[in-house]
Design an enzyme around this catalytic site. Structure first.
Site, PDB file in Angstrom:
ATOM      1  N   GLU A 125      -8.803  11.213  -1.330  1.00 39.29           N
ATOM      2  CA  GLU A 125      -8.500   9.847  -1.752  1.00 39.29           C
ATOM      3  C   GLU A 125      -9.566   9.354  -2.720  1.00 39.29           C
ATOM      4  O   GLU A 125     -10.771   9.438  -2.433  1.00 39.29           O
ATOM      5  CB  GLU A 125      -8.432   8.904  -0.549  1.00 39.29           C
ATOM      6  CG  GLU A 125      -7.183   9.041   0.281  1.00 39.29           C
ATOM      7  CD  GLU A 125      -7.048   7.916   1.302  1.00 39.29           C
ATOM      8  OE1 GLU A 125      -7.831   6.934   1.206  1.00 39.29           O
ATOM      9  OE2 GLU A 125      -6.180   8.003   2.187  1.00 39.29           O
ATOM     10  N   GLU A 183      -1.298   0.225   4.033  1.00 41.30           N
ATOM     11  CA  GLU A 183      -2.371   0.178   5.023  1.00 41.30           C
ATOM     12  C   GLU A 183      -2.709  -1.270   5.368  1.00 41.30           C
ATOM     13  O   GLU A 183      -2.333  -2.205   4.667  1.00 41.30           O
ATOM     14  CB  GLU A 183      -3.618   0.892   4.499  1.00 41.30           C
ATOM     15  CG  GLU A 183      -4.255   0.248   3.296  1.00 41.30           C
ATOM     16  CD  GLU A 183      -5.544   0.933   2.885  1.00 41.30           C
ATOM     17  OE1 GLU A 183      -6.203   1.527   3.759  1.00 41.30           O
ATOM     18  OE2 GLU A 183      -5.894   0.864   1.698  1.00 41.30           O
TER      19      GLU A 183
END
Length: 531
Positions: free
Chosen positions: A389, A476
Site C-alpha cells: 500500500e 475503510e
C-alpha cells in the site's frame, strides 16, 4: 606570494597586469607586494595580513598599475580575495542566499542592536514539506529546483529590513525586525504560505508544495542567534506534527517537549535494534460473503515501559529520523513470518489471504527494501499474496523511476494498492500509469455518507470505475451500521473498520481460535480512532 605557486606577468606603468592563481588550494597565505619607480630597484616587500582560504578555488585578478606602484594591485587583490572568502563562508551557492553561518552572523548583529534599542527580533523558519520524497523520486536536482522556486516566490515579498537565508538542506529562515507582535508575525507567515499555493513545474512534473513554519516573536533574553534559530526549529517541528501548511509560534514550554522528542528518537532507534516493532492485523472483508479476504499489517511498538504504542506515538519520529523504510521493513517481515506460522498451524482458512503492508515509494528503489519485499513474498508462498500500500500523496510527483520500479515488482507477482484514494489532486491519472490492484478510499468518503451530498455520487462512480478496471475498491474506517448498509447499497466490494473488527495481535488470534471466528459483527463500544 608566500606559500603559493603563482605566475606574475610584468607590466609597465598604466598597463593592465595580471595575477593568475593556478588552482588556489585551501590554507592560510600572506601576500607580498613590492614597488619600484620606472626602472629603479624594487623596494622591500610589504607583507599583507594573513588570509585564510577555506576551500580550493580558481581565480584570476586584474589590476591597473599607476606610477609603478604595484602595491595598489596587491591591495586590490586582497580586497577581492576577502570578498571571495566571504562568499565561500557565508553564501549558499545554489540559492545565492545567506547560508547558516551567514544567517547566524546576521542574527548576532541584529540581536546586539535589539538589546540596545529594546526592539524585538522575529525569526520564521520555513521548511517545504516532502522535499526528501521529491529528491528520492525525481532526484536531488528536482528538490533543489523546488526549493529554488520557493525562494523565487518568497524573495519578492521581502520588506525593508527582512533577510531570507538557507539554514539547512531543506530549510529557509526569515529575519525581520518587528514590534514583537506575535499576531503580526503569524500573519506574515500565513502570507508566505499563500505564495506556495500554486504548483511548481519541474521537468514536466506538477508538484504541489506545502510548508510548515515555526516562528519566534515577542520573546526577549536571547543571547545568541543559534538559540533563537533552535527555538524556531522546535516550533517548526510542532507545526509539522500538526500537518502541512501549519504555522506555530514558539513557547518556552516547547523546550521540554523537544527534549522528550530527542529521548523518543533515541528509544526508537533502540526499538529497531531490539526488534520491538511488531505487527497488528485488521481484516478486510468481502462485503457480499462476509469472508476475510485480506489482512492489513499495522505497525505497533512494544515499548518496554509504556506498553503497546500505536503509530500516532512514533510515526513522526521515524519520519524525522529517516527510518520509515526500516519501520515498514520490520512490520512486513514480522507479518509475513506470522502469517506463514498461522498457515502451518491451520489458524487460517483454505482460501488465500492477501497481506497488505505499507511502503514508501522512496524505498522501492533501494536494494535493501527490494530484498525485504522478496523475502516476504517467498514466505507467503504461492497460497497467499503480498500487496504493498502506497499513500496517494506520496505519489504526487509521478516519478518515472518509481513507476518503473512498481512495474518491475508487479512482474514478480507483487500487487499494489493506493491508500487514501481520492484525497489527492489527480487521483484518476495514477490509474493510467500505475499497476494498481486495489484502491482504499479516503476515510472522508465514509464519514460523509450521512450527509447525503455529492460525496455519495462520487463514491458510486469510483466503485463503478474500479469494477470496470478490475480494481478492488476497499472502504475503510467503517464505524456505524448505517455506513455499512450505505456501502452495501452502493455495491462496494470490500470493507474494513472498527465496526467489523478491531486490530488484533497474534495472541488475540490464537485465543479466538483462528480467522474463521472473526466474523462481521457490529461493535457499538467502538470509540477509538482507527490506526
Amino acid at each position: 606570494m608566500v606559500g603559493l605557486d603563482s605566475t606574475w606577468r610584468a607590466a609597465s606603468p598604466n598597463r593592465i597586469g595580471e595575477q593568475r592563481f593556478a588552482s588556489l588550494p585551501a590554507g592560510t597565505f600572506r601576500f607580498e607586494a613590492r614597488a619600484r619607480f620606472r626602472n629603479g630597484p624594487w623596494s622591500e616587500p610589504f607583507p599583507s595580513p594573513a588570509l585564510r582560504i577555506p576551500a580550493p578555488v580558481w581565480t584570476t585578478t586584474w589590476f591597473r598599475l599607476s606610477a609603478g606602484a604595484a602595491i595598489a594591485g596587491a591591495v586590490a587583490l586582497l580586497v577581492v580575495a576577502r570578498r571571495l572568502r566571504y562568499r565561500q563562508i557565508y553564501i549558499d551557492r545554489a540559492t545565492g542566499l545567506r547560508n547558516r553561518p551567514g544567517f547566524l552572523l546576521l542574527l548576532e548583529r541584529r540581536l546586539f542592536r535589539a538589546r540596545r534599542s529594546e526592539a524585538p527580533l522575529t525569526v520564521l523558519l520555513i521548511e517545504p514539506d516532502r522535499l526528501d520524497l521529491i529528491a528520492g523520486s525525481l532526484g536531488e536536482g528536482a528538490a533543489e529546483a523546488v526549493l529554488g522556486a520557493v525562494v523565487g516566490r518568497i524573495a519578492p515579498t521581502l520588506g525593508p529590513g527582512e533577510v531570507l537565508g538557507r539554514v539547512g538542506p531543506n530549510q529557509l529562515a526569515l529575519a525581520t525586525e518587528t514590534t514583537g507582535d506575535v499576531a503580526a508575525a503569524q500573519h506574515r507567515a500565513e502570507n508566505l504560505l499563500l505564495q506556495l499555493v500554486q504548483p511548481v513545474r519541474v521537468d514536466g512534473h506538477e508538484i504541489f508544495v506545502d510548508a510548515s513554519i515555526g516562528l519566534v516573536a515577542g520573546l526577549e533574553g536571547y543571547r545568541s542567534g543559534a538559540d533563537m534559530l533552535s527555538d524556531a526549529l522546535t516550533a517548526r517541528n510542532r507545526a509539522r506534527a500538526h500537518g502541512p501548511g501549519t504555522v506555530t509560534s514558539f513557547d518556552p514550554s516547547m523546550r521540554d517537549l523537544a527534549r522528550d522528542r530527542l529521548r523518543r528518537q533515541s528509544e526508537f532507534r533502540r526499538a529497531l535494534e531490539r526488534r520491538e516493532i511488531v505487527a497488528a492485523y485488521q481484516p478486510i472483508f468481502d462485503l457480499a460473503s462476509g469472508e476475510v479476504v485480506a489482512l492489513e499489517a499495522l505497525a505497533r511498538w512494544q515499548h518496554p515501559t509504556e506498553g503497546l504504542l500505536t503509530p500516532d506515538r512514533f510515526l513522526d519520529v521515524a519520519e524525522d529520523l529517516g527510518l520509515l523504510g526500516a519501520l515498514d521493513g520490520q512490520v512486513m517481515e514480522h507479518a509475513s513470518s506470522t502469517l506463514q506460522r498461522w498457515r502451518a498451524a491451520k489458524l487460517v482458512g483454505e482460501g488465500p489471504i492477501t497481506l497488505h503492508a505499507n511502503v514508501s515509494p522512496l524505498e522501492l528503489g533501494s536494494a535493501q527494501s527490494r530484498d525485504r519485499i522478496d523475502r516476504a513474498s517467498r514466505r507467503l508462498g504461492e497460497h497467499d499474496n503480498l500487496l504493498l500500500e502506497i499513500t496517494e500523496h506520496h505519489l504526487l510527483d509521478r516519478s518515472e523511476a518509481t513507476f518503473d520500479q512498481m512495474h518491475q515488482l508487479r512482474q514478480l507477482g507483487i500487487a499494489f494498492g493506493i491508500d487514501d484514494f481520492g484525497a489527492g489532486h489527480s487521483s484518476l491519472g495514477y490509474l493510467q500509469d500505475l499497476p494498481v490492484d486495489a484502491l482504499k478510499l479516503d476515510r472522508l468518503f465514509v464519514t460523509r455518507l450521512a450527509t447525503r451530498g455529492r460525496g455519495i455520487e462520487i463514491l458510486s462512480r469510483i466503485i463503478e470505475l474500479g469494477r470496470d478496471l478490475g480494481v478492488l475498491v476497499i472502504a475503510e474506517g467503517i464505524e456505524t451500521q448505517t455506513q455499512l448498509e450505505e456501502l452495501r447499497a452502493l455495491g462496494c466490494p470490500a470493507v474494513q473498520g472498527y465496526l467489523l473488527c478491531r486490530p488484533f495481535l497474534e495472541a488475540d488470534l490464537i485465543a479466538a481460535g483462528g480467522l474463521a471466528h472473526l466474523v462481521m459483527r457490529p461493535d457499538p463500544s467502538s470509540t477509538e480512532t482507527p490506526g
